[in-house]
Design an enzyme around this catalytic site. Structure first.
Site, PDB file in Angstrom:
ATOM      1  N   HIS A   1      40.732  55.255  60.596  1.00 44.52           N
ATOM      2  CA  HIS A   1      41.056  56.371  61.159  1.00 44.52           C
ATOM      3  C   HIS A   1      40.868  58.014  61.332  1.00 44.52           C
ATOM      4  O   HIS A   1      41.663  59.197  61.535  1.00 44.52           O
ATOM      5  CB  HIS A   1      42.619  56.635  60.001  1.00 44.52           C
ATOM      6  CG  HIS A   1      42.933  55.619  59.798  1.00 44.52           C
ATOM      7  ND1 HIS A   1      44.151  55.745  58.573  1.00 44.52           N
ATOM      8  CD2 HIS A   1      43.782  54.931  60.434  1.00 44.52           C
ATOM      9  CE1 HIS A   1      45.082  54.516  58.577  1.00 44.52           C
ATOM     10  NE2 HIS A   1      45.068  53.780  60.189  1.00 44.52           N
TER      11      HIS A   1
ATOM     12  N   ASN B   1      39.707  55.903  54.961  1.00 40.87           N
ATOM     13  CA  ASN B   1      39.191  57.501  54.871  1.00 40.87           C
ATOM     14  C   ASN B   1      38.736  58.329  55.876  1.00 40.87           C
ATOM     15  O   ASN B   1      37.720  57.545  56.985  1.00 40.87           O
ATOM     16  CB  ASN B   1      38.604  57.431  53.630  1.00 40.87           C
ATOM     17  CG  ASN B   1      38.869  57.029  52.703  1.00 40.87           C
ATOM     18  OD1 ASN B   1      40.059  56.329  52.623  1.00 40.87           O
ATOM     19  ND2 ASN B   1      37.933  56.397  51.637  1.00 40.87           N
ATOM     20  N   VAL B   2      38.023  59.374  56.266  1.00 39.10           N
ATOM     21  CA  VAL B   2      38.395  60.304  57.056  1.00 39.10           C
ATOM     22  C   VAL B   2      37.109  61.277  57.076  1.00 39.10           C
ATOM     23  O   VAL B   2      36.720  62.665  57.271  1.00 39.10           O
ATOM     24  CB  VAL B   2      39.135  61.024  57.931  1.00 39.10           C
ATOM     25  CG1 VAL B   2      40.273  60.188  58.554  1.00 39.10           C
ATOM     26  CG2 VAL B   2      39.983  62.071  57.024  1.00 39.10           C
ATOM     27  N   ASP B   3      36.920  61.056  55.389  1.00 39.72           N
ATOM     28  CA  ASP B   3      36.011  62.394  54.732  1.00 39.72           C
ATOM     29  C   ASP B   3      34.347  61.877  55.390  1.00 39.72           C
ATOM     30  O   ASP B   3      33.364  62.809  54.647  1.00 39.72           O
ATOM     31  CB  ASP B   3      36.251  62.451  53.501  1.00 39.72           C
ATOM     32  CG  ASP B   3      35.756  60.613  52.173  1.00 39.72           C
ATOM     33  OD1 ASP B   3      34.921  59.361  53.167  1.00 39.72           O
ATOM     34  OD2 ASP B   3      36.558  60.125  51.674  1.00 39.72           O
TER      35      ASP B   3
ATOM     36  N   CYS C   1      38.784  74.884  72.748  1.00 39.19           N
ATOM     37  CA  CYS C   1      38.233  73.646  73.775  1.00 39.19           C
ATOM     38  C   CYS C   1      36.503  74.051  74.340  1.00 39.19           C
ATOM     39  O   CYS C   1      37.255  74.236  75.410  1.00 39.19           O
ATOM     40  CB  CYS C   1      39.213  72.644  74.134  1.00 39.19           C
ATOM     41  SG  CYS C   1      38.096  71.529  75.572  1.00 39.19           S
TER      42      CYS C   1
HETATM   43  P1  NAD Z   1      46.933  56.209  49.756  1.00 36.97           P
HETATM   44  O1  NAD Z   1      46.923  56.994  48.527  1.00 36.97           O
HETATM   45  O2  NAD Z   1      47.573  55.523  50.023  1.00 36.97           O
HETATM   46  O3  NAD Z   1      46.875  54.832  48.099  1.00 36.97           O
HETATM   47  C1  NAD Z   1      45.574  55.357  47.326  1.00 36.97           C
HETATM   48  C2  NAD Z   1      45.362  53.998  46.875  1.00 36.97           C
HETATM   49  O4  NAD Z   1      44.074  54.152  46.039  1.00 36.97           O
HETATM   50  C3  NAD Z   1      46.646  53.406  45.546  1.00 36.97           C
HETATM   51  O5  NAD Z   1      46.698  52.912  45.915  1.00 36.97           O
HETATM   52  C4  NAD Z   1      45.949  54.029  44.405  1.00 36.97           C
HETATM   53  O6  NAD Z   1      46.312  53.396  43.504  1.00 36.97           O
HETATM   54  C5  NAD Z   1      43.765  53.898  44.405  1.00 36.97           C
HETATM   55  N1  NAD Z   1      43.639  54.792  43.424  1.00 36.97           N
HETATM   56  C6  NAD Z   1      43.528  55.502  42.882  1.00 36.97           C
HETATM   57  N2  NAD Z   1      42.379  55.840  42.548  1.00 36.97           N
HETATM   58  C7  NAD Z   1      41.704  55.134  42.127  1.00 36.97           C
HETATM   59  C8  NAD Z   1      39.949  54.805  41.892  1.00 36.97           C
HETATM   60  N3  NAD Z   1      39.567  55.533  41.652  1.00 36.97           N
HETATM   61  N4  NAD Z   1      39.684  53.750  42.525  1.00 36.97           N
HETATM   62  C9  NAD Z   1      40.450  52.833  43.612  1.00 36.97           C
HETATM   63  N5  NAD Z   1      41.402  53.054  43.681  1.00 36.97           N
HETATM   64  C10 NAD Z   1      42.617  53.858  43.296  1.00 36.97           C
HETATM   65  O7  NAD Z   1      45.695  55.791  50.426  1.00 36.97           O
HETATM   66  P2  NAD Z   1      45.431  54.751  51.838  1.00 36.97           P
HETATM   67  O8  NAD Z   1      45.894  53.345  51.150  1.00 36.97           O
HETATM   68  O9  NAD Z   1      44.163  55.024  52.441  1.00 36.97           O
HETATM   69  O10 NAD Z   1      46.096  55.289  52.672  1.00 36.97           O
HETATM   70  C11 NAD Z   1      46.216  56.661  52.891  1.00 36.97           C
HETATM   71  C12 NAD Z   1      45.989  57.276  54.300  1.00 36.97           C
HETATM   72  O11 NAD Z   1      45.933  58.454  54.294  1.00 36.97           O
HETATM   73  C13 NAD Z   1      44.374  56.598  55.318  1.00 36.97           C
HETATM   74  O12 NAD Z   1      45.276  56.437  56.229  1.00 36.97           O
HETATM   75  C14 NAD Z   1      43.669  57.432  55.512  1.00 36.97           C
HETATM   76  O13 NAD Z   1      42.862  57.769  56.813  1.00 36.97           O
HETATM   77  C15 NAD Z   1      44.196  58.959  54.997  1.00 36.97           C
HETATM   78  N6  NAD Z   1      43.389  59.849  53.139  1.00 36.97           N
HETATM   79  C16 NAD Z   1      42.307  59.719  53.686  1.00 36.97           C
HETATM   80  C17 NAD Z   1      42.252  60.206  52.513  1.00 36.97           C
HETATM   81  C18 NAD Z   1      39.818  60.302  52.704  1.00 36.97           C
HETATM   82  O14 NAD Z   1      39.487  60.198  53.666  1.00 36.97           O
HETATM   83  N7  NAD Z   1      39.173  60.951  51.527  1.00 36.97           N
HETATM   84  C19 NAD Z   1      41.852  61.124  51.549  1.00 36.97           C
HETATM   85  C20 NAD Z   1      43.554  61.228  51.848  1.00 36.97           C
HETATM   86  C21 NAD Z   1      43.949  60.096  52.430  1.00 36.97           C
END
Ligand code: NAD
Length: 251
Positions: A123, A106-108, A156
Site C-alpha cells: 500500500h 503497512n505504510v510506516d 510538486c
Molecule cells: P486493521 O486496522 O484493519 O486491523 C488490525 C489488526 O491487527 C486487527 O485484526 C487486530 O486484532 C490486530 N492487532 C491489534 N493489535 C495487535 C498486536 N499487538 N499484534 C498483532 N495483531 C494485532 O489493519 P490492516 O488489516 O492492516 O488493514 C488496514 C489498512 O490500513 C491497511 O491497508 C494499512 O495500509 C492501513 N494502516 C496502516 C497502518 C500502519 O502503517 N502502521 C496503520 C493503520 C492502518
C-alpha cells in the site's frame, strides 16, 4: 494467549526448523506495539478520523489541505516510533531463511527500519510522494522525508502543482508489479498472516492464494478474523509476544 509451552508455538517452531520457503503478510497490528494505532480497533476510525475522509482520491480532490494535515502529522509522529520485537524477529528470519518474502500493508516503513530483507510494500509508504496531476516530468512516486512541509499541500517540484501522499487509498489500484511480486510469494511452504484484519482486498486474498498453492497458513492475531476459521494454525496473541516465543524456541 499463546504461551511458550503452547503446542501451537512448538509446532510452528518445528516447521521453521525445516528451513522452508516462508512468506509473511503483515498488517497494522504488527506496528501497534510501536505506538501506531490500527483503525479497525478504533471502531472504524483511523486516528479518530473516518478513513473515507482522508484515504480516498475523492477526499483529496475535495480538500487536499485537510488530507495533507492528517498525513503530515502521521509522518511527524512516525519519527518518534521504533520497530518492536515483532518487527525484529521477522527481520532475523529474513536474514536466516534463504527463501523469505514479506508483504506489508503497512505504510510506516518499520519493517525496513528493523532491517528486513525482501519487503514488498503493498500500500505504498508514508515517506513517498507523487504528483497529484501525474505530470509527465515526474516519476510515479519518490521519497521525500520533509517534516513538516512548509506549505500544505506541498508543491510538486516538477510542475508546480500539488503533491499527494504516496500511499494507496481506498478505491485505487495496486501497482501491477507489486501485485505480481506478492502473488509470486504466495508459492511457499509456510505463509504467515500477522496483525491484519484480513478484510482489505486484494491483500487479504493473498492468504487464500497461498492456501490454494498448498502452503501451511499460520495466523497470529489477538482477535479472530474472517480468515481464522480457514487457516491451518491460529495463534491467538499479540505478534510482538507470539513471535518472540517462537524465536525463543528456535534458539
Ligand atoms: P486493521 O486496522 O484493519 O486491523 C488490525 C489488526 O491487527 C486487527 O485484526 C487486530 O486484532 C490486530 N492487532 C491489534 N493489535 C495487535 C498486536 N499487538 N499484534 C498483532 N495483531 C494485532 O489493519 P490492516 O488489516 O492492516 O488493514 C488496514 C489498512 O490500513 C491497511 O491497508 C494499512 O495500509 C492501513 N494502516 C496502516 C497502518 C500502519 O502503517 N502502521 C496503520 C493503520 C492502518
Amino acid at each position: 494467549m499463546a504461551e511458550p509451552s503452547d503446542p501451537l508455538v512448538r509446532e510452528v517452531a518445528l516447521l521453521l526448523e525445516k528451513k522452508p520457503r516462508i512468506s509473511v503478510l503483515t498488517g497494522a497490528g504488527v506496528s501497534a506495539a510501536s505506538g501506531i494505532p490500527t483503525f479497525r480497533d478504533a471502531q472504524g476510525l483511523w486516528e479518530g478520523v473516518p478513513p473515507e475522509d482522508v484515504a480516498t482520491p475523492q477526499a483529496f480532490a475535495r480538500n487536499p489541505g485537510f488530507v495533507w494535515r492528517f498525513y503530515d502529522e502521521r509522518r511527524r509522529r512516525l519519527l518518534e516510533c521504533h520497530p518492536n520485537r515483532g518487527h525484529e524477529v521477522l527481520a532475523a528470519w529474513s536474514r536466516r531463511y534463504p527463501d523469505f518474502s514479506l508483504i506489508t500493508q503497512n505504510v510506516d516503513g518499520l519493517h525496513e527500519l528493523a532491517g528486513t530483507a525482501n519487503v514488498t510494500r503493498f500500500h505504498g509508504s508514508l515517506w513517498d510522494v507523487g504528483c497529484w496531476e501525474e505530470c509527465v516530468a515526474s516519476p510515479h512516486r519518490w521519497r521525500d522525508e520533509t517534516v513538516p512541509f512548509p506549505s500544505l499541500p506541498p508543491v510538486c517540484p516538477y510542475c508546480g502543482g500539488s503533491l499527494r501522499p504516496g500511499v494507496v487509498w481506498f478505491g485505487e489500484g495496486i501497482d501491477p508489479h507489486v501485485v505480481q511480486k506478492a502473488e509470486a510469494a504466495t508459492r511457499c511452504d509456510l505463509f504467515f498472516t500477522i496483525g491484519t484484519s484480513a478484510v482489505v482486498f486484494p491483500a487479504a486474498d493473498l492468504i487464500f492464494q497461498a492456501q490454494r498453492h498448498g502452503a501451511t497458513v499460520i495466523e497470529i492475531n489477538p482477535e479472530k478474523t474472517p480468515a481464522s476459521s480457514r487457516v491451518d494454525l491460529f495463534l491467538q496473541g499479540n505478534s510482538e509476544i507470539v513471535l518472540d516465543r517462537i524465536e525463543a524456541l528456535l534458539g
